[in-house]
Design a protein around this motif. Structure first.
Motif, PDB file in Angstrom:
ATOM      1  N   THR A 313     -88.678 -29.359 -22.692  1.00  0.00           N
ATOM      2  CA  THR A 313     -89.885 -28.344 -23.181  1.00  0.00           C
ATOM      3  C   THR A 313     -90.273 -28.352 -24.558  1.00  0.00           C
ATOM      4  OG1 THR A 313     -89.429 -27.572 -20.923  1.00  0.00           O
ATOM      5  CG2 THR A 313     -90.801 -26.172 -22.396  1.00  0.00           C
ATOM      6  N   SER A 314     -89.050 -27.986 -25.391  1.00  0.00           N
ATOM      7  CA  SER A 314     -89.547 -27.769 -26.464  1.00  0.00           C
ATOM      8  C   SER A 314     -90.077 -28.764 -27.303  1.00  0.00           C
ATOM      9  CB  SER A 314     -88.021 -27.237 -27.265  1.00  0.00           C
ATOM     10  OG  SER A 314     -87.000 -28.403 -27.248  1.00  0.00           O
ATOM     11  N   ALA A 315     -89.801 -30.052 -26.810  1.00  0.00           N
ATOM     12  CA  ALA A 315     -90.329 -31.414 -27.506  1.00  0.00           C
ATOM     13  C   ALA A 315     -91.757 -31.499 -26.744  1.00  0.00           C
ATOM     14  CB  ALA A 315     -89.473 -32.271 -27.274  1.00  0.00           C
ATOM     15  N   SER A 316     -92.307 -30.739 -26.175  1.00  0.00           N
ATOM     16  CA  SER A 316     -93.616 -30.770 -25.564  1.00  0.00           C
ATOM     17  C   SER A 316     -93.769 -31.628 -24.216  1.00  0.00           C
ATOM     18  CB  SER A 316     -94.823 -31.635 -26.381  1.00  0.00           C
ATOM     19  OG  SER A 316     -95.138 -30.676 -27.604  1.00  0.00           O
ATOM     20  N   GLY A 317     -92.223 -31.598 -23.634  1.00  0.00           N
ATOM     21  CA  GLY A 317     -92.237 -32.457 -22.289  1.00  0.00           C
ATOM     22  C   GLY A 317     -92.450 -31.386 -21.168  1.00  0.00           C
ATOM     23  N   GLU A 318     -92.412 -31.999 -19.988  1.00  0.00           N
ATOM     24  CA  GLU A 318     -92.605 -31.301 -18.722  1.00  0.00           C
ATOM     25  C   GLU A 318     -91.567 -31.792 -17.649  1.00  0.00           C
ATOM     26  OE1 GLU A 318     -95.413 -30.955 -14.786  1.00  0.00           O
ATOM     27  OE2 GLU A 318     -96.374 -30.967 -16.826  1.00  0.00           O
ATOM     28  N   ALA A 319     -90.458 -31.062 -17.515  1.00  0.00           N
ATOM     29  CA  ALA A 319     -89.285 -31.253 -16.682  1.00  0.00           C
ATOM     30  C   ALA A 319     -89.362 -31.007 -15.283  1.00  0.00           C
ATOM     31  CB  ALA A 319     -87.866 -30.980 -17.565  1.00  0.00           C
ATOM     32  N   THR A 320     -89.028 -31.711 -14.371  1.00  0.00           N
ATOM     33  CA  THR A 320     -88.869 -31.167 -12.905  1.00  0.00           C
ATOM     34  C   THR A 320     -87.451 -31.700 -12.680  1.00  0.00           C
ATOM     35  OG1 THR A 320     -91.146 -31.981 -12.407  1.00  0.00           O
ATOM     36  CG2 THR A 320     -89.533 -31.771 -10.688  1.00  0.00           C
ATOM     37  N   LEU A 321     -86.600 -30.700 -12.223  1.00  0.00           N
ATOM     38  CA  LEU A 321     -85.378 -30.596 -11.625  1.00  0.00           C
ATOM     39  C   LEU A 321     -84.832 -30.944 -10.440  1.00  0.00           C
ATOM     40  CD1 LEU A 321     -84.239 -27.340 -13.939  1.00  0.00           C
ATOM     41  CD2 LEU A 321     -84.687 -29.756 -14.696  1.00  0.00           C
ATOM     42  N   PHE A 322     -83.914 -31.635 -10.161  1.00  0.00           N
ATOM     43  CA  PHE A 322     -83.250 -32.040  -8.886  1.00  0.00           C
ATOM     44  C   PHE A 322     -81.736 -31.856  -9.005  1.00  0.00           C
ATOM     45  CE2 PHE A 322     -87.396 -34.462  -9.520  1.00  0.00           C
ATOM     46  CZ  PHE A 322     -88.023 -34.073  -8.353  1.00  0.00           C
ATOM     47  N   GLU A 323     -81.298 -31.248  -7.900  1.00  0.00           N
ATOM     48  CA  GLU A 323     -79.856 -30.906  -7.916  1.00  0.00           C
ATOM     49  C   GLU A 323     -79.245 -32.024  -7.077  1.00  0.00           C
ATOM     50  OE1 GLU A 323     -79.788 -27.617  -4.634  1.00  0.00           O
ATOM     51  OE2 GLU A 323     -79.155 -27.165  -6.651  1.00  0.00           O
ATOM     52  N   ASN A 324     -79.905 -32.708  -6.474  1.00  0.00           N
ATOM     53  CA  ASN A 324     -79.424 -33.869  -5.692  1.00  0.00           C
ATOM     54  C   ASN A 324     -80.397 -35.049  -5.467  1.00  0.00           C
ATOM     55  OD1 ASN A 324     -81.016 -33.446  -3.106  1.00  0.00           O
ATOM     56  ND2 ASN A 324     -79.995 -31.310  -3.177  1.00  0.00           N
ATOM     57  N   GLY A 325     -79.769 -36.098  -4.892  1.00  0.00           N
ATOM     58  CA  GLY A 325     -80.430 -37.190  -4.803  1.00  0.00           C
ATOM     59  C   GLY A 325     -81.523 -37.319  -3.724  1.00  0.00           C
ATOM     60  N   THR A 326     -81.346 -36.519  -2.673  1.00  0.00           N
ATOM     61  CA  THR A 326     -82.381 -36.289  -1.569  1.00  0.00           C
ATOM     62  C   THR A 326     -83.512 -35.820  -1.935  1.00  0.00           C
ATOM     63  OG1 THR A 326     -80.387 -36.203   0.096  1.00  0.00           O
ATOM     64  CG2 THR A 326     -82.666 -35.491   0.890  1.00  0.00           C
ATOM     65  N   ALA A 327     -83.319 -34.762  -2.652  1.00  0.00           N
ATOM     66  CA  ALA A 327     -84.663 -34.012  -3.121  1.00  0.00           C
ATOM     67  C   ALA A 327     -85.411 -34.911  -4.073  1.00  0.00           C
ATOM     68  CB  ALA A 327     -84.172 -32.644  -3.920  1.00  0.00           C
ATOM     69  N   PHE A 328     -84.652 -35.659  -4.825  1.00  0.00           N
ATOM     70  CA  PHE A 328     -85.574 -36.528  -5.999  1.00  0.00           C
ATOM     71  C   PHE A 328     -86.309 -37.689  -5.113  1.00  0.00           C
ATOM     72  CE2 PHE A 328     -85.272 -40.558  -8.218  1.00  0.00           C
ATOM     73  CZ  PHE A 328     -86.372 -40.554  -8.981  1.00  0.00           C
ATOM     74  N   MET A 329     -85.484 -38.317  -4.243  1.00  0.00           N
ATOM     75  CA  MET A 329     -86.035 -39.534  -3.459  1.00  0.00           C
ATOM     76  C   MET A 329     -87.129 -38.855  -2.445  1.00  0.00           C
ATOM     77  SD  MET A 329     -84.624 -41.944  -4.441  1.00  0.00           S
ATOM     78  CE  MET A 329     -85.663 -43.108  -3.040  1.00  0.00           C
ATOM     79  N   LYS A 330     -87.191 -37.697  -2.096  1.00  0.00           N
ATOM     80  CA  LYS A 330     -88.446 -37.149  -1.093  1.00  0.00           C
ATOM     81  C   LYS A 330     -89.388 -36.921  -2.094  1.00  0.00           C
ATOM     82  CE  LYS A 330     -89.471 -33.348   1.873  1.00  0.00           C
ATOM     83  NZ  LYS A 330     -91.194 -33.072   1.198  1.00  0.00           N
ATOM     84  N   ALA A 331     -89.266 -36.570  -3.342  1.00  0.00           N
ATOM     85  CA  ALA A 331     -90.208 -36.347  -4.386  1.00  0.00           C
ATOM     86  C   ALA A 331     -90.817 -37.598  -4.755  1.00  0.00           C
ATOM     87  CB  ALA A 331     -89.965 -35.646  -5.582  1.00  0.00           C
TER      88      ALA A 331
END
Length: 413
Positions: A313-331
């Motif tokens: 974020t401090s480097a002008s990025g936008e981060a989306t956080l996932f605490e497990n693989g299932t949530a990421f794969m659904k996204a």
């Protein structure tokens, strides 16, 4: 016949542009800004292209003034390429007949479209989607081609390889051509031959030092059955390909796994040396919003997630956080759009290797950066063979991870 004058063009730009316009029956003359005025007056070209390296020099300003004051040359249109400059400076260039200013890296389809419009003769362009990535590690040049075979990019490849060989004085250059994301048919035969011919960099790289990583039967059969490519090795296994290069050179007696681990994972080449130079046709379209990159962080450690989120974020990025693989794969399934994914291999619900295999099956094109405690060479080799762009062993400074992500994004464009 139409003519173009290129001023202050790099060797790579000159050779690529000459080949491209020659195919359209357009002549290309080259000059430095110091000698350009004399050549301009004698030639009176239909178009002038000026490549600016870093800043518009006083010498170039003088040239523009001379052209502006010469009634024979005043109206000759100019296309300029160079670094980012403010809009006011671009507006001031208009009075010197600068009709287009392309910020580097250039989106070459728009660039050649502009040339065609000025010359009033459309230039043929291959619009095939293509990702072409080049990395140098030691004396081995890794060339990855994905999505498709674009003839413009394949032509540029020959010059880029020659440039790398000359710049680093590589006596025995070796190439690993990675085509694991390509599925081709006989219709692609001519373009595949063009790719292989250009990989040899004008026969500067012997066939025995060109290794091809591919899962495609057409690629395998064409190379094996073509006398021009006799000696090239085609394999589905990255480790075998590396080992075969080691065996081809008796001066290399180190273990191939150590070579991969020490050189691919810890390459200290600057990021800009891996890029293709002036070509960029994978713009994310997010720069105007002020967001440098959209990153997915997949890690079950909340501290790491938040630390990376704050750093990006401090480097002008936008981060989306996932605490497990299932949530990421659904996204991913739902169509979430990321520029890069930072993935841990050890997750509570599924391992990172399974996620990578799933992404390969989906033909997922977003680059993956692995950030994990796993450090065995077998795991690293497996991850790289599944298409991961980089492997960083925990722990690392957050800034190191951001820099590596930027390097990957830069080299992918």
């Amino acid at each position: 016949m139409k003519s173009v004058l290129l001023i202050d063009g790099s060797a790579l730009f000159q050779d690529f542009l000459r080949d491209k316009v020659a195919a359209e029956q357009v002549t290309l003359e080259c000059a430095t800004s110091r000698e350009a005025y004399t050549k301009m007056i004698s030639l009176l070209p239909d178009l002038i292209i000026i490549e600016v390296e870093s800043v518009i020099t006083e010498e170039l300003n003088i040239l523009l003034e001379k052209k502006h004051n010469d009634p024979n040359a005043k109206k000759i249109p100019i296309i300029m390429t160079g670094p980012v400059i403010d809009r006011g400076r671009i507006a001031n260039l208009v009075e010197y007949s600068v009709v287009k200013y392309f910020t580097k890296p250039i989106k070459f389809d728009v660039f050649f479209d502009s040339i065609g419009r000025i010359l009033k003769m459309p230039l043929s362009m291959d619009t095939t989607p293509c990702i072409l990535d080049i990395h140098l590690n030691g004396s081995i040049i890794f060339v990855e081609v994905a999505q498709g075979l674009n003839r413009e990019k394949l032509l540029l490849l020959k010059y880029k390889l020659a440039e790398i060989i000359n710049k680093y004085k590589i006596n025995i250059p070796k190439v690993i051509l990675m085509l694991t994301n390509l599925q081709l048919t006989f219709v692609d035969g001519a373009n595949l031959e063009l790719l292989l011919d250009n990989v040899s960099a004008g026969k500067r790289i012997p066939n025995k030092y060109i290794k091809v990583l591919s899962l495609d039967e057409f690629v395998i059969e064409l190379i094996k059955g073509h006398p021009e490519y006799s000696g090239m090795v085609v394999s589905q296994n990255l480790q075998y390909v590396i080992s075969s290069l080691m065996n081809d050179d008796s001066s290399l007696d180190y273990d191939s796994k150590d070579f991969i681990y020490d050189n691919i994972l810890h390459s200290d080449r600057p990021a800009d040396e891996a890029a293709l130079g002036f070509i960029d046709d994978r713009s994310t379209g997010k720069k105007d919003s002020g967001t440098l990159m959209k990153v997915a962080i997949v890690d079950d450690d909340v501290v790491i997630r938040k630390l990376l989120e704050n750093t990006f974020t401090s480097a002008s990025g936008e981060a989306t956080l996932f605490e497990n693989g299932t949530a990421f794969m659904k996204a991913v399934t739902d169509g979430a759009d990321f520029d890069i994914v930072i993935l841990d291999l050890y997750l509570p619900d599924m391992d990172g290797i399974s996620i990578l295999k799933n992404l390969v099956q989906r033909n997922y094109q977003t680059p993956i950066l692995i950030y994990s405690k796993a450090s065995s060479k077998e795991v690293v080799l497996n991850v790289l063979s599944l298409g991961a762009k980089c492997y960083l062993v925990k722990p690392q400074k957050p800034g190191t991870i951001v820099n590596k992500a930027l390097e990957i994004l830069h080299s992918n464009r």
